[in-house]
Write a protein that holds these residues in place. Structure first.
Motif, mmCIF file in Angstrom:
data_model
loop_
_atom_site.group_PDB
_atom_site.id
_atom_site.type_symbol
_atom_site.label_atom_id
_atom_site.label_comp_id
_atom_site.label_asym_id
_atom_site.label_seq_id
_atom_site.Cartn_x
_atom_site.Cartn_y
_atom_site.Cartn_z
ATOM 1 N N ASP A 26 0.765 -1.063 -0.435
ATOM 2 C CA ASP A 26 0.528 -0.117 0.285
ATOM 3 C C ASP A 26 1.084 1.173 -0.182
ATOM 4 O O ASP A 26 1.518 1.328 1.135
ATOM 5 C CB ASP A 26 -0.724 0.415 0.980
ATOM 6 C CG ASP A 26 -1.785 1.056 0.752
ATOM 7 O OD1 ASP A 26 -2.830 1.178 2.303
ATOM 8 O OD2 ASP A 26 -1.997 1.810 0.197
ATOM 9 N N ILE A 64 -0.154 4.868 -0.178
ATOM 10 C CA ILE A 64 -0.557 5.326 0.937
ATOM 11 C C ILE A 64 0.322 6.296 1.657
ATOM 12 O O ILE A 64 0.241 7.147 2.072
ATOM 13 C CB ILE A 64 -2.147 5.318 1.113
ATOM 14 C CG1 ILE A 64 -2.766 5.104 -0.144
ATOM 15 C CG2 ILE A 64 -2.867 6.102 1.683
ATOM 16 C CD1 ILE A 64 -3.135 6.470 -0.944
ATOM 17 N N GLU A 65 -0.106 4.875 2.772
ATOM 18 C CA GLU A 65 1.465 5.027 4.497
ATOM 19 C C GLU A 65 2.305 6.151 3.468
ATOM 20 O O GLU A 65 3.241 6.608 4.572
ATOM 21 C CB GLU A 65 0.927 3.858 4.895
ATOM 22 C CG GLU A 65 -0.293 3.257 5.796
ATOM 23 C CD GLU A 65 0.162 2.486 6.108
ATOM 24 O OE1 GLU A 65 0.770 2.001 6.621
ATOM 25 O OE2 GLU A 65 -1.269 1.851 6.993
ATOM 26 N N TYR A 66 3.600 5.236 2.662
ATOM 27 C CA TYR A 66 4.358 5.557 2.191
ATOM 28 C C TYR A 66 4.341 7.347 1.650
ATOM 29 O O TYR A 66 5.188 8.101 2.176
ATOM 30 C CB TYR A 66 4.965 4.578 1.675
ATOM 31 C CG TYR A 66 6.140 5.464 0.590
ATOM 32 C CD1 TYR A 66 7.074 5.154 1.207
ATOM 33 C CD2 TYR A 66 6.177 6.191 -0.094
ATOM 34 C CE1 TYR A 66 8.603 5.930 0.883
ATOM 35 C CE2 TYR A 66 7.689 6.674 -0.577
ATOM 36 C CZ TYR A 66 8.876 6.190 -0.131
ATOM 37 O OH TYR A 66 9.995 6.856 -0.998
ATOM 38 N N THR A 75 2.302 9.295 2.397
ATOM 39 C CA THR A 75 2.239 9.720 3.752
ATOM 40 C C THR A 75 2.700 10.215 4.429
ATOM 41 O O THR A 75 3.292 11.988 5.014
ATOM 42 C CB THR A 75 0.694 10.102 4.541
ATOM 43 O OG1 THR A 75 -0.367 9.255 3.556
ATOM 44 C CG2 THR A 75 0.186 10.503 5.804
ATOM 45 N N MET A 76 3.609 9.825 5.020
ATOM 46 C CA MET A 76 4.724 9.729 5.791
ATOM 47 C C MET A 76 5.885 10.859 4.925
ATOM 48 O O MET A 76 6.215 11.749 5.492
ATOM 49 C CB MET A 76 5.320 8.436 6.216
ATOM 50 C CG MET A 76 6.431 8.260 7.115
ATOM 51 S SD MET A 76 7.340 6.803 6.632
ATOM 52 C CE MET A 76 8.426 6.823 4.983
ATOM 53 N N THR A 106 -1.228 18.413 4.333
ATOM 54 C CA THR A 106 -0.499 17.218 5.124
ATOM 55 C C THR A 106 -1.399 17.076 6.217
ATOM 56 O O THR A 106 -1.653 16.013 6.181
ATOM 57 C CB THR A 106 0.596 17.969 6.125
ATOM 58 O OG1 THR A 106 1.893 18.425 5.157
ATOM 59 C CG2 THR A 106 1.529 17.396 6.994
ATOM 60 N N ILE A 139 -4.818 12.757 6.258
ATOM 61 C CA ILE A 139 -4.895 12.544 7.227
ATOM 62 C C ILE A 139 -6.096 11.011 7.455
ATOM 63 O O ILE A 139 -6.926 10.225 7.285
ATOM 64 C CB ILE A 139 -5.637 13.149 9.027
ATOM 65 C CG1 ILE A 139 -4.731 14.299 9.695
ATOM 66 C CG2 ILE A 139 -6.730 12.749 10.092
ATOM 67 C CD1 ILE A 139 -4.525 15.007 10.385
ATOM 68 N N THR A 191 -6.871 10.462 4.610
ATOM 69 C CA THR A 191 -7.114 8.699 3.370
ATOM 70 C C THR A 191 -6.580 8.222 4.250
ATOM 71 O O THR A 191 -6.459 6.493 3.284
ATOM 72 C CB THR A 191 -5.669 9.204 2.030
ATOM 73 O OG1 THR A 191 -4.482 10.233 3.435
ATOM 74 C CG2 THR A 191 -6.073 10.505 2.041
ATOM 75 N N LEU A 192 -6.449 7.701 5.218
ATOM 76 C CA LEU A 192 -6.060 7.114 6.457
ATOM 77 C C LEU A 192 -7.215 6.573 7.250
ATOM 78 O O LEU A 192 -6.770 5.665 8.134
ATOM 79 C CB LEU A 192 -4.774 6.959 7.719
ATOM 80 C CG LEU A 192 -3.667 7.733 6.407
ATOM 81 C CD1 LEU A 192 -2.615 8.065 7.180
ATOM 82 C CD2 LEU A 192 -3.236 6.276 5.973
ATOM 83 N N GLN A 193 -8.578 5.974 6.594
ATOM 84 C CA GLN A 193 -9.839 6.156 7.448
ATOM 85 C C GLN A 193 -9.569 5.967 9.146
ATOM 86 O O GLN A 193 -9.809 5.595 9.396
ATOM 87 C CB GLN A 193 -9.309 4.615 6.777
ATOM 88 C CG GLN A 193 -9.981 4.200 5.661
ATOM 89 C CD GLN A 193 -9.670 2.411 5.207
ATOM 90 O OE1 GLN A 193 -9.693 2.081 6.037
ATOM 91 N NE2 GLN A 193 -9.731 2.160 4.308
ATOM 92 N N GLU A 249 -8.004 8.740 17.878
ATOM 93 C CA GLU A 249 -7.932 9.427 17.038
ATOM 94 C C GLU A 249 -8.288 10.440 16.435
ATOM 95 O O GLU A 249 -7.542 11.705 15.743
ATOM 96 C CB GLU A 249 -8.250 8.226 15.961
ATOM 97 C CG GLU A 249 -7.926 7.060 15.980
ATOM 98 C CD GLU A 249 -8.518 6.172 14.480
ATOM 99 O OE1 GLU A 249 -9.103 6.248 14.132
ATOM 100 O OE2 GLU A 249 -7.651 4.818 14.960
#
Length: 261
Positions: free
Chosen positions: A40, A42-44, A46-47, A194, A198, A200-202, A209
């Motif tokens: 995935d 997306i997380e990469y 986002t980071m 940025t 947030i 996009t990470l459900q 959260e």
């Protein structure tokens, strides 16, 4: 071609190239492809965006803080040079010495009580301040030394007046905002991207959260406010002060200061 137009074209071109490659690559994917077997991204993404934006924020904060420090240093140099003029004038005859010291006091009083307010509100210096400093210069340069002792003090006095004038010029240059508009554009757009990532990470509605998302957004807003506040070295909350003048000329401080000085 303006810088803003070049920036817009560059950003649009970069987006177009990436999206075109993604669409073309997606068309080549067969019907038997299983997306769950690929990592995935997306997380990469986002980071990485968060890391890049953090670096940009750090550089912006360092830049405006350096500008504020330079502004405060110019005030210190100007006050020290004028103090030296008063001290070194002691070798001159009484009438010359008193005239120099009175004109220095008049200039410092104007800077602290009048010019500082104009500088913080309009980001410029006053014509009256320039005239008063020119008068101090004339007092020093127009006097012809009569003795060797006075002659030895003459050139250092001239140098100190020149140092004060140079510091005043630096103070004028530092009076306005230091961050270009294009940098603010990048900071604000980067903040929106940025914070927007947030979602996009459900993110769910759990207290933990929501608390973290709120604190993260508040931190970004605080850092942007910090940059904005430092961006005007003489005009906002955490600004350079006239303290060096008050330390070097306590008689000016005894006259009282307007609120906020």
């Amino acid at each position: 071609m303006s810088g803003w137009l070049v920036l817009s074209i560059a950003m649009a071109s970069a987006c177009a190239v990436v999206l075109t490659i993604a669409v073309l690559n997606n068309r080549r994917v067969g019907d038997d492809d299983d997306p769950s077997e690929t990592p995935d991204v997306i997380e990469y993404m986002t980071m990485m965006i968060g890391v890049v934006y953090a670096i940009v924020l750090g550089l912006a904060i360092a830049g405006v803080w350096e500008g504020r420090s330079a502004a405060q240093e110019s005030v210190r140099i100007e006050a020290q040079a004028l103090h030296e003029v008063q001290a070194r004038a002691s070798v001159y005859p009484v009438e010359v010495r008193d005239r120099i010291r009175a004109d220095v006091d008049a200039y410092v009083s104007h800077v602290v009580h009048d010019e500082w307010k104009v500088m913080s509100e309009r980001n410029t210096l006053t014509e009256r301040g320039t005239q008063l400093l020119d008068k101090v210069r004339a007092d020093v340069t127009d006097y012809e030394p009569k003795t060797d002792h006075e002659g030895q003090a003459y050139q250092p006095l001239v140098d100190q007046v020149a140092a004060a004038d140079d510091a005043r010029s630096s103070r004028r240059q530092n009076a306005g905002a230091t961050m270009p508009g294009v940098v603010w554009f990048g900071l604000i757009i980067g903040a929106l991207v940025t914070v927007g990532l947030i979602f996009t990470l459900q993110i769910r509605r759990t207290f933990r959260e929501l608390l973290l998302a709120g604190l993260f957004s508040a931190l970004i807003a605080f850092l942007l406010f910090l940059i904005w506040d430092f961006d005007a070295p003489f005009g906002r909350g955490i600004s350079a002060t006239a303290e060096p003048f008050l330390d070097m000329f306590p008689e000016i401080a005894a006259q009282g200061l307007p609120p906020g000085r």
